[in-house]
Write a protein that holds these residues in place. Structure first.
Motif: not given
Length: 196
Positions: A131-132, A135, A139-140
């Motif tokens: 992720t950036t 999260t 939300q994944l």
């Protein structure tokens, strides 16, 4: 102040908001809940009806204050206010209404955990692998806007059922209620106060 006095003072506040002030505090709490709902609905409208890009769809308050949308502190603060409100107002509910209110409380507890996890990622500088941005667990699988519409729905719907049942108690529940939300409750509190 001794521990016993502190406990009595806290019990006094909880009793007050769940008896003589339940209707007013519950009303104020619902204004906060509905204002938050409005923010999410406006954001959804901006994305799906107006066709705005997600970063530009910031709801009502996010338009003049764009930092609000990206502030995990603000999102966490709302999640904890929701959790505290559900917990603090729970003693005022009885019977079927209490069951539904407890369902909302349990779901909001998980929603709060998700926001705490987001906040901790931002504060510590840790991100989930791949992720950036911060999260949450769910939300994944579900994008953030849709996920929060879902969370707000599954917390709000049992709250609505609880309030409906709370305002329309059956005979047994009416006898157990100690708040001022119904006419009978207000009459019972007035009679108790005039007798003391």
């Amino acid at each position: 102040m001794t521990v016993a006095k502190e406990h009595a003072a806290r019990r006094g506040v909880i009793s007050t908001i769940n008896e003589a002030q339940h209707r007013a505090v519950l009303g104020l709490y619902m204004v906060i809940v509905l204002a938050h709902w409005a923010e999410h609905l406006v954001q959804a409208y901006q994305i799906w009806v107006l066709g705005w890009a997600r970063p530009q769809a910031r709801g009502v308050l996010g338009m003049p204050f764009p930092w609000l949308v990206s502030s995990e502190w603000m999102h966490y603060a709302y999640a904890i206010v929701m959790l505290i409100g559900l917990f603090a107002l729970r003693p005022g509910f009885v019977g079927r209404a209490r069951t539904w209110w407890t369902i909302a409380l349990a779901i909001q507890f998980w929603h709060h955990i998700e926001h705490l996890f987001l906040l901790l990622q931002v504060q510590v500088g840790f991100l989930l692998p791949g992720t950036t941005v911060a999260t949450s667990f769910a939300q994944l699988l579900i994008p953030r806007v849709e996920l929060h519409l879902f969370y707000n729905s599954v917390v709000f719907l049992p709250m609505l059922v609880a309030m409906y049942l709370h305002l329309r108690p059956n005979a047994q529940e009416a006898q157990l209620q100690r708040c001022n939300c119904t006419i009978e409750g207000r009459e019972r509190l007035a009679a108790a106060n005039s007798g003391s």
